[in-house]
Design a protein around this motif. Structure first.
Motif: not given
Length: 210
Positions: A35-38, A197-210
Motif C-alpha cells: 500500500l505504501v509503495r502504490a 499502518i500504511a496511512d501512518a507511514y505515509l504521514t510520517a514520510l510526508g506523503a500525506i498531510a497529518p
C-alpha cells in the motif's frame, strides 16, 4: 515528502511486513508495504523509487540478527524501514514462551542492528512501533507492547530516524470501532488494518498531510 529521486527503500520485519511477499503476493506482499509503495508511486511518479520487501513471518530480533547482513546491509538501502517486536513479546503469551525476547535483549539487539546498517550503508532509518490491536491499555499484552514501543520511540530519537507510531494509529480507530474490524487475533491485520499502518507511514514520510 522526504524520499528523493531514485532512492531504494527496504522494508524488513516479521509477518506484518512479509504478508505473502515470498509466495502468492510476491514481491511486495499484500499488506502495508504494498500500500505504501502504490500510494507513494501514484502521488510521486517522478521519483522513480525502488522498493524492496524483506519481511519474514515469525521473526524476532534474534531472527533479524541472523539474516541482517544478507537482507538489510547487502540490499544497500537509502532508507531502511524496520518493524519488529510483536513476536518478541507475543511469544510470552502463546505456546512458545521460551522463544520470547526480553525487553533488554530486544533493545540491545535492535540498537546493534540499526548501528550496523547505518555504519555499513549510510542509510536513513524508518522505525515502526510494534502494536497490539487492543484498546484496553490495562490488558497485560497491550501494556507489554507499549513498553516495547517505547524502546522503538527512544531509538528513533537516538538515530534521528523517522518514527511511525503505529500503535497510536490503531488507538485512533479503536476509539470508534471494535478491534475485530481490524484483525481477528489482535496482531495480524485485515487489509483495512494494513491501511491504518500504511496511512501512518505515509504521514510520517510526508506523503500525506497529518
Amino acid at each position: 515528502m522526504i524520499l528523493r529521486t531514485g532512492q531504494r527503500v527496504v522494508f524488513i520485519g516479521d509477518s506484518i511486513t512479509d504478508c505473502g511477499r515470498r509466495d502468492a503476493a510476491a514481491p511486495y506482499g499484500a499488506g502495508y508495504v504494498s500500500l505504501v509503495r502504490a500510494l507513494v508511486d501514484a502521488r510521486h511518479p517522478e521519483l522513480e523509487l525502488e522498493w524492496v520487501n524483506r519481511g519474514v513471518s515469525g521473526d524476532t530480533v534474534r531472527d533479524l540478527a541472523a539474516r541482517w547482513a544478507d537482507d538489510a546491509i547487502t540490499e544497500r538501502p537509502d532508507w531502511l524501514s524496520v518493524l519488529i517486536g510483536i513476536n518478541d513479546m507475543w511469544r510470552r503469551y502463546g505456546d512458545r514462551p521460551n522463544e520470547a525476547v526480553g525487553i533488554d535483549e530486544y533493545e540491545r539487539t535492535l540498537r546493534d542492528l540499526l548501528r550496523r546498517a547505518v555504519d555499513a550503508t549510510g542509510c536513513r532509518l524508518i522505525l515502526g512501533d510494534p502494536f497490539l490491536i487492543e484498546a484496553d491499555r490495562r490488558d497485560p499484552q497491550r501494556a507489554d507492547t507499549d513498553r516495547y514501543a517505547d524502546v522503538v520511540a527512544a531509538l528513533a530519537v537516538e538515530f534521528d530516524a523517522v518514527h511511525v507510531p503505529t500503535q497510536a494509529a490503531f488507538d485512533r480507530v479503536l476509539a470508534v470501532s471494535p478491534g475485530q474490524r481490524w484483525a481477528d487475533d489482535r496482531v495480524h491485520p485485515h487489509l483495512p488494518g494494513h491501511a491504518v499502518i500504511a496511512d501512518a507511514y505515509l504521514t510520517a514520510l510526508g506523503a500525506i498531510a497529518p
